[in-house]
Design a protein around this motif. Sequence first.
Motif, PDB file in Angstrom:
ATOM      1  N   HIS A  59       4.532   1.262 -10.884  1.00  0.00           N
ATOM      2  CA  HIS A  59       3.143   1.200 -11.340  1.00  0.00           C
ATOM      3  C   HIS A  59       2.211   1.033 -10.139  1.00  0.00           C
ATOM      4  O   HIS A  59       2.626   0.616  -9.051  1.00  0.00           O
ATOM      5  N   ILE A  60       0.984   1.331 -10.418  1.00  0.00           N
ATOM      6  CA  ILE A  60      -0.011   1.288  -9.334  1.00  0.00           C
ATOM      7  C   ILE A  60      -0.096  -0.122  -8.770  1.00  0.00           C
ATOM      8  O   ILE A  60      -0.144  -0.322  -7.548  1.00  0.00           O
ATOM      9  N   HIS A  61      -0.081  -1.107  -9.653  1.00  0.00           N
ATOM     10  CA  HIS A  61      -0.175  -2.495  -9.182  1.00  0.00           C
ATOM     11  C   HIS A  61       1.140  -2.926  -8.557  1.00  0.00           C
ATOM     12  O   HIS A  61       1.173  -3.531  -7.477  1.00  0.00           O
ATOM     13  N   CYS A  62       2.233  -2.601  -9.207  1.00  0.00           N
ATOM     14  CA  CYS A  62       3.551  -3.110  -8.780  1.00  0.00           C
ATOM     15  C   CYS A  62       3.978  -2.527  -7.445  1.00  0.00           C
ATOM     16  O   CYS A  62       4.788  -3.113  -6.728  1.00  0.00           O
ATOM     17  N   LEU A  63       3.436  -1.369  -7.105  1.00  0.00           N
ATOM     18  CA  LEU A  63       3.829  -0.703  -5.874  1.00  0.00           C
ATOM     19  C   LEU A  63       3.609  -1.598  -4.668  1.00  0.00           C
ATOM     20  O   LEU A  63       4.409  -1.618  -3.741  1.00  0.00           O
ATOM     21  N   LYS A  64       2.517  -2.362  -4.710  1.00  0.00           N
ATOM     22  CA  LYS A  64       2.192  -3.180  -3.548  1.00  0.00           C
ATOM     23  C   LYS A  64       2.302  -4.675  -3.821  1.00  0.00           C
ATOM     24  O   LYS A  64       2.008  -5.484  -2.957  1.00  0.00           O
ATOM     25  N   CYS A  65       2.757  -5.046  -5.024  1.00  0.00           N
ATOM     26  CA  CYS A  65       2.794  -6.467  -5.366  1.00  0.00           C
ATOM     27  C   CYS A  65       4.164  -7.041  -5.083  1.00  0.00           C
ATOM     28  O   CYS A  65       5.184  -6.536  -5.583  1.00  0.00           O
ATOM     29  N   VAL A  66       4.213  -8.126  -4.261  1.00  0.00           N
ATOM     30  CA  VAL A  66       5.461  -8.819  -3.973  1.00  0.00           C
ATOM     31  C   VAL A  66       5.380 -10.294  -4.367  1.00  0.00           C
ATOM     32  O   VAL A  66       6.220 -11.112  -3.966  1.00  0.00           O
TER      33      VAL A  66
END
Lengths: 763, 163
Positions: free
Chosen positions: A26-33
């Motif tokens: 997902h757009i958010h999950c791509l960069k969320c750690v």
Amino acid sequence: MTTTSKCLHSVFELSDSLIFAMEELHIHCLKCVNRRCMIRPEPNVSCDLMGCPLVCGAVFHSCKLNEHRLLCPYERVPCLNCGFGCPFNLARVKMAQHLETCPASIVCCTMEWNRWPVSYADRKSYDNLSKEVCDVEQLDMALALQDQRMLLESLKVVTTVTKALEEQNQDSSSRQESNPENEFIEMDEEPYGGPYTTSVENRRSFAVTLDVLRSAKNIDFIVENTNGEEQNGGCSGVRNGDGEFSNETTKESDTDSDSDLGAVGGADCPFPVDPEDERDDWLENSGCGDSSEEEGEMNGGIELSELHNEGDGVSQVRLERVNGSSNARQVLSDHSIPVLAQEPEMAHLPQLPLPLPIPVPNLMHNNVLHHLPFRIEDRWLERKLENLQALRGMNLFTIKGRRTLFSDPYLFKAKMEDKAVDTSDLEVADDLMGLHGIDLITAALLFCLGDSPGGRGISDCRFVDGYRIDFGTQTFSLPSAILATSTMVGDIASASACDHASPQLSNPSPFHTLRLDLVLECVARYQTKQRSMFTFVCGQLFRRDEFSSHFKNVHGDIHAGLNGWMEQRCPLAYYGCTYSQRRFCPSVQGFRVIHDRHLGSFGVQPGLAACPNEPLSRTDTCQFRSHCDHLSDLPFELLQYIASFLDGFSLCQLSIVSRTMRDVCASLLQSRGMVVLLWEKTKQVDGTSSWQIQDKVWRFSTAFDTVNEWKFANISSMADHLKMCTFNTITRREEAVPLPCMSFTRELTKEGRSLRSVLKPVI
Amino acid sequence: MPTIKLQSSDGEMFEVDVEIAKQSVTIKTMLEGKWYTGVDRWVTPPNVSSLICPQVIQWCTHHKDDPPPPEDDENKEKRTDDIPVWDQEFLKVDQGTLFELILAANYLDIKGLLDVTCKTVANMIKGKTPEEIRKTFNIKNDFTEEEEAQVKQVPFTLWHKKK
């Protein structure tokens, strides 16, 4: 699907998964750690957090599951060496630990050591040392014999087949006068009264002939059958024992039943020679003229008398035999085979592999020396070749990778005749093998040295028909009993083949005599070695975790200690004393280092444990008897547990004891063994060749348990042995002996006068 | 000290301290089990004869103060040159007794005894040629001539495939 392709497939699967996963992020999950991300799940925007299913502790958005599998330490993945045969699937976190003991992680030991061949002066000494080597317990002797065996077994006859020869053989098979099998049987019927089957009839002519061959450099001519037909005869003349030249009809030779291994031809057999310009060159190169002049009464010379053009326009070179006694040249009769010098026409034939040179048997019969392929009788050669085929399925063999002249009509022909010559007046010992003072082992070893300038030349490389061919300058025959075993030359040289062939040969077997120096020489790779020095490579395979102990114990401790440190020989060993003692023992008293001939490796044998021969203390109720196989009756799991204490060396031995033991050892292969890929050269449809993995083979290495320390063995002093050594002859002098500088005085005492009586009193 | 009775397979009873007997994981499990409630307790390990039982007790008595054996490390090299001298002397028995001790140690789950007995057998195998191994243990060579030649040359994988 092979293992390699399986591994690649799984890697590609993961890669595909990653690509697919990346596309699904997902757009958010791509960069969320953020492990505590509180974002609300939305379609195509974000998703819920989740923990790793394998409970590695990682928390991530659920769309990243596939990506996490590429990193999860508990994810089961194939071993990194799966392409090399390792069958293990294991958790990623255990990969590093597994790689230390991975069965596919193999190291090849490249340690080298060197040996000199035994010098002539030391030969007698080594004969004595080699006398009692049936049960070799001395480590230095065992290793030296192993090296020698390896060297002799490397002498192989490489076989190649050409279409031309096949056709020729097929054509000639119908015209065979004698059955090759009969020839073979004829060989089989050779008397085994002694290990030697041929004798040199005339040593002087043989020696002269050797000189001829040694000095002949560039023989740019070949013999051609101008009719293109096979001819039965060779040269028209043969020299008999009286040195006279007789013109006799050529005939097939069927007497060389023990000389089928190669060298054919007869240097003495004259060819028609036409004197021409090339004559001088050839004479110069061959040295025939010199030899005929030097050996005045001998008829060993062959000269190129002239080169003339025949009516067909083909230049021919004719050889003329020189009668040294009369110093007159005799031209052969017309029906002798002319010699042609032509451009080689065999260049179009396929290249052949390069084999090692082969030992050439002694084909000296009736003053005719046979050398391959200087003179070859056509039909005779074909028959001999078929004998070889009967022996080994060969159709053609090469010398140093160059095809012989068999496939072409350019063949030498030699007339041979059996004659008995009385050599008793020569006052020389019979050299039945024709080895001229060297033994078979030494000859074979020297053969291995090849054209080393530091070694003794046993062959001469000449240019014939565009090919460089080795002409043997020394010939000897192998016992025909060995030939009856249908073994390869390398096998012939092996002691086992010798022993198998004839019991008379094995007692003592000539191949048990050591002809390599007992002392190991270590020469660094950047140093230039003497070419007459033999180099041996360990070449054994070990698992990575076994290699360090192997190198340390075998090469660092044992090999380094064989030069008198670990294995101490009697100081009188040079005179024949075979006594030696082991000064060190590994780890524990009673343990000893042994050498196994079959494995070709060192091992450690523990001291005595439970004695199997002790009588049973309470036998009646005991269900086990000493004559029972207690070990095989144990449960399989217990046998496995016992075998887990064994080193690779012992597992190799145990695996060939019985079927049960082999199965037990097989169950330990993955944990204790190693896997080696078996490559096979395959031809593709388009004609190209490639190497493919045919199979994976499992085996144990020859490593033994690490010896961390060496202890002094409980042995007596060498001085105690010297007191009883039979070679320790003590000379007690009761009379004074004059010093070497007292030359006048020594003269006076030679007549038996004592020194005191001769010396003048000092005033 | 509390004791426990061991009954051999042929009915003979042997009395031993509980702490010594607990070196056997099997006996320890049995003692800690729910069915042992009586004061007069005995254990009957099968296949442990009256000849072997006292020897097992003797070994356990000598090693009663030994620390617990470490966990087996798969990567660690298993050595056979570290058998204590007392155990070496203890195990100087005939093959029949030795293998009975192995079976008893296996059933009673006495790791220390199992290790030293198996190491002793391993030392009888190490360094010997196949023929010597056969002679030592009276093992019959059940390979055919052809198989025997093959096993010496053919690696395991190919051997099992040919079988």
